[in-house]
Design an enzyme around this catalytic site. Structure first.
Site, PDB file in Angstrom:
ATOM      1  N   HIS A  15       0.837  -1.210   0.000  1.00  0.00           N
ATOM      2  CA  HIS A  15       0.000   0.000   0.000  1.00  0.00           C
ATOM      3  C   HIS A  15       0.870   1.257   0.000  1.00  0.00           C
ATOM      4  O   HIS A  15       1.317   1.729   1.047  1.00  0.00           O
ATOM      5  CB  HIS A  15      -0.934  -0.006   1.221  1.00  0.00           C
ATOM      6  N   HIS A  17       1.108   5.030  -2.472  1.00  0.00           N
ATOM      7  CA  HIS A  17       0.602   5.813  -3.605  1.00  0.00           C
ATOM      8  C   HIS A  17       1.777   6.386  -4.392  1.00  0.00           C
ATOM      9  O   HIS A  17       2.642   7.055  -3.810  1.00  0.00           O
ATOM     10  CB  HIS A  17      -0.271   6.965  -3.101  1.00  0.00           C
ATOM     11  N   ASP A  19       1.775   8.878  -6.435  1.00  0.00           N
ATOM     12  CA  ASP A  19       1.795  10.348  -6.342  1.00  0.00           C
ATOM     13  C   ASP A  19       2.027  10.833  -4.903  1.00  0.00           C
ATOM     14  O   ASP A  19       2.155  12.037  -4.675  1.00  0.00           O
ATOM     15  CB  ASP A  19       0.514  10.966  -6.939  1.00  0.00           C
ATOM     16  N   GLY A 184      -9.429   8.142  -1.662  1.00  0.00           N
ATOM     17  CA  GLY A 184     -10.066   9.441  -1.448  1.00  0.00           C
ATOM     18  C   GLY A 184     -10.878   9.467  -0.164  1.00  0.00           C
ATOM     19  O   GLY A 184     -10.614   8.701   0.761  1.00  0.00           O
ATOM     20  N   HIS A 213      -9.853   1.403   0.155  1.00  0.00           N
ATOM     21  CA  HIS A 213      -9.568   2.204   1.359  1.00  0.00           C
ATOM     22  C   HIS A 213     -10.836   2.211   2.216  1.00  0.00           C
ATOM     23  O   HIS A 213     -11.877   2.708   1.764  1.00  0.00           O
ATOM     24  CB  HIS A 213      -9.282   3.656   0.980  1.00  0.00           C
ATOM     25  N   GLU A 216     -10.293   3.771   7.505  1.00  0.00           N
ATOM     26  CA  GLU A 216      -9.078   4.551   7.798  1.00  0.00           C
ATOM     27  C   GLU A 216      -9.475   5.660   8.772  1.00  0.00           C
ATOM     28  O   GLU A 216      -9.099   5.623   9.935  1.00  0.00           O
ATOM     29  CB  GLU A 216      -8.489   5.132   6.506  1.00  0.00           C
ATOM     30  N   HIS A 237      -5.864   0.127   5.061  1.00  0.00           N
ATOM     31  CA  HIS A 237      -5.930   0.656   6.439  1.00  0.00           C
ATOM     32  C   HIS A 237      -6.851  -0.223   7.305  1.00  0.00           C
ATOM     33  O   HIS A 237      -6.406  -1.194   7.868  1.00  0.00           O
ATOM     34  CB  HIS A 237      -6.348   2.136   6.470  1.00  0.00           C
ATOM     35  N   ASP A 295       2.288   4.205   2.605  1.00  0.00           N
ATOM     36  CA  ASP A 295       1.160   5.009   2.137  1.00  0.00           C
ATOM     37  C   ASP A 295       1.623   6.183   1.270  1.00  0.00           C
ATOM     38  O   ASP A 295       1.460   6.149   0.057  1.00  0.00           O
ATOM     39  CB  ASP A 295       0.322   5.503   3.324  1.00  0.00           C
ATOM     40  N   ASP A 296       2.169   7.231   1.888  1.00  0.00           N
ATOM     41  CA  ASP A 296       2.562   8.439   1.148  1.00  0.00           C
ATOM     42  C   ASP A 296       3.845   9.019   1.735  1.00  0.00           C
ATOM     43  O   ASP A 296       3.811  10.044   2.444  1.00  0.00           O
ATOM     44  CB  ASP A 296       1.442   9.492   1.257  1.00  0.00           C
TER      45      ASP A 296
END
Ligand SMILES: O=c1[nH]cnc2c1ncn2[C@@H]1O[C@H](CO)[C@@H](O)[C@H]1O
Length: 359
Positions: A15, A17, A19, A184, A213, A216, A237, A295-296
């Protein structure tokens, strides 16, 4: 200093992203080439703009993307480059297999309605975005020996994009794409947005793997919906599932996989900022099926080793639990069975385990 890492062995990440994992240096470079004005003059200043220092809300967290995704969106060279560099970064963190997700629409500037980030209409379609990412990932895989596949995201607030997303998953299923996701704001339910439900129905029909998702920042009912309505095989999550004991128990019995992101869960306000109270501790005690993920990392100014460090320092994770987590991640990945078996074999060999290579 390798010996200081919490788990200095091969890892699997499910998991993350694309971006949310761009290098700040690359954002600066691309902005300069495209003559895009940034709100920061140096890499350090730009890192501050892109990342969250304190726990916030998911909405604030996601608003960070607005500052830098427009720099790479619509640009062929940049999109291929971020995919390639992503694999290099994962290889450095000891990841031997990664599933990376993104929304093809958010990086396109034509054949997408509305055109995101107030870009001018161009000629880069969501379809070509997928092609570019695939090329970047496979070049990265060749160069850095980390296997990389992708998951295409539907976006909760854009149900009209979801039919394209599932069609792209089908078109590129033999060329790097292994599944579909729904990302999102999870407080927008699928009852009110049937576009997502229809896409997931088609995913089931055509054998495309599914993650969602859910739970979360939203309640356990979103997890219920992900499993029952969207037929998710994994949950992104899922921290709040424990608020519905019956559902939690049922998912434990079904061996549902949860993609956990410790550092992210703190900054999105999903969980108590005190890591010693994190739901992951409960998942660990219950021997749940879950993975550890970033995640990010750009928005969190983090990397996978930091997530492992937090698990070790505040949640009592041992070397054995880290091994179990990665074996579970490999068993729950979206690779075809033969490739999954090979991945499991590699992990078991690296961990000195015998006899647990059955997917
Ligand atoms: O933690 C998260 N929860 C929900 N959505 C997210 C999270 N992180 C990123 N995205 C969303 O997924 C899109 C595709 O990669 C990103 O553009 C971001 O809007």
């Amino acid at each position: 200093m390798a010996e200081q890492l919490a788990f200095n062995k091969p890892k699997v990440e499910l998991h993350v992203h694309l971006d949310g994992a761009i290098r700040v240096e690359t954002i600066m470079d691309v902005a300069k080439r495209r003559r895009i004005t940034l709100p920061a003059a140096t890499v350090d200043e730009m890192r501050d703009v892109c990342s969250l220092k304190e726990p916030a809300t998911l909405t604030e967290f996601l608003s960070k993307f607005d500052h830098y995704v427009p720099v790479v969106a619509g640009d062929r060279e940049a999109i291929k480059r971020i995919a390639y560099e992503f694999v290099e970064d994962k290889a450095k963190q000891g990841v031997i297999y990664v599933e990376v997700r993104y929304s093809p629409h958010l990086l396109a500037n034509t054949d997408v309605e509305p055109i995101p980030w107030q870009q001018k209409q161009g000629d880069l379609t969501p379809d070509e975005v997928v092609n570019l990412v695939n090329r970047g990932l496979s070049a990265g895989e060749k160069a850095f020996k980390t296997k990389a596949r992708s998951i295409l995201c539907c976006m909760r607030h854009m149900p009209d994009w979801s039919s394209d997303v599932i069609e792209l998953c089908k078109k590129y299923r033999d060329d790097g794409v292994v599944g579909i996701d729904l990302a999102g704001d999870e407080l927008m339910d699928t009852e009110s947005y049937p576009g997502h439900r229809r896409a997931y129905e088609e995913a089931v029909r055509s054998g495309i793997h599914r993650t969602v998702h859910a739970g979360e920042v939203g309640p356990a009912s979103v997890v219920w919906e992900a499993v029952e309505i969207l037929r998710a095989e994994r949950i992104g999550h899922g921290y709040h599932v424990t608020e519905d004991q019956a559902l939690y128990k049922r998912l434990l019995d079904q061996n549902m996989h949860f993609e956990m992101c410790p550092l992210s869960s703190r900054q999105t306000g999903a969980c108590d900022p005190d890591f010693t109270k994190h739901p992951l501790i409960r998942f660990q005690v219950d021997k749940a099926n879950y993975s550890l993920n970033t995640d990010d990392p750009l928005v969190l100014n983090s990397n996978l080793n930091l997530d492992y460090e937090v698990a070790q320092k505040y949640m009592g994770f041992t070397e054995d639990e880290f091994k179990r987590v990665n074996v579970n991640a490999a068993k729950s990945c979206f690779l075809p069975e033969g490739e999954k078996r090979e991945l499991l074999r590699q992990l078991c060999e690296a961990y000195g385990m015998v006899g647990d290579a059955s997917p």
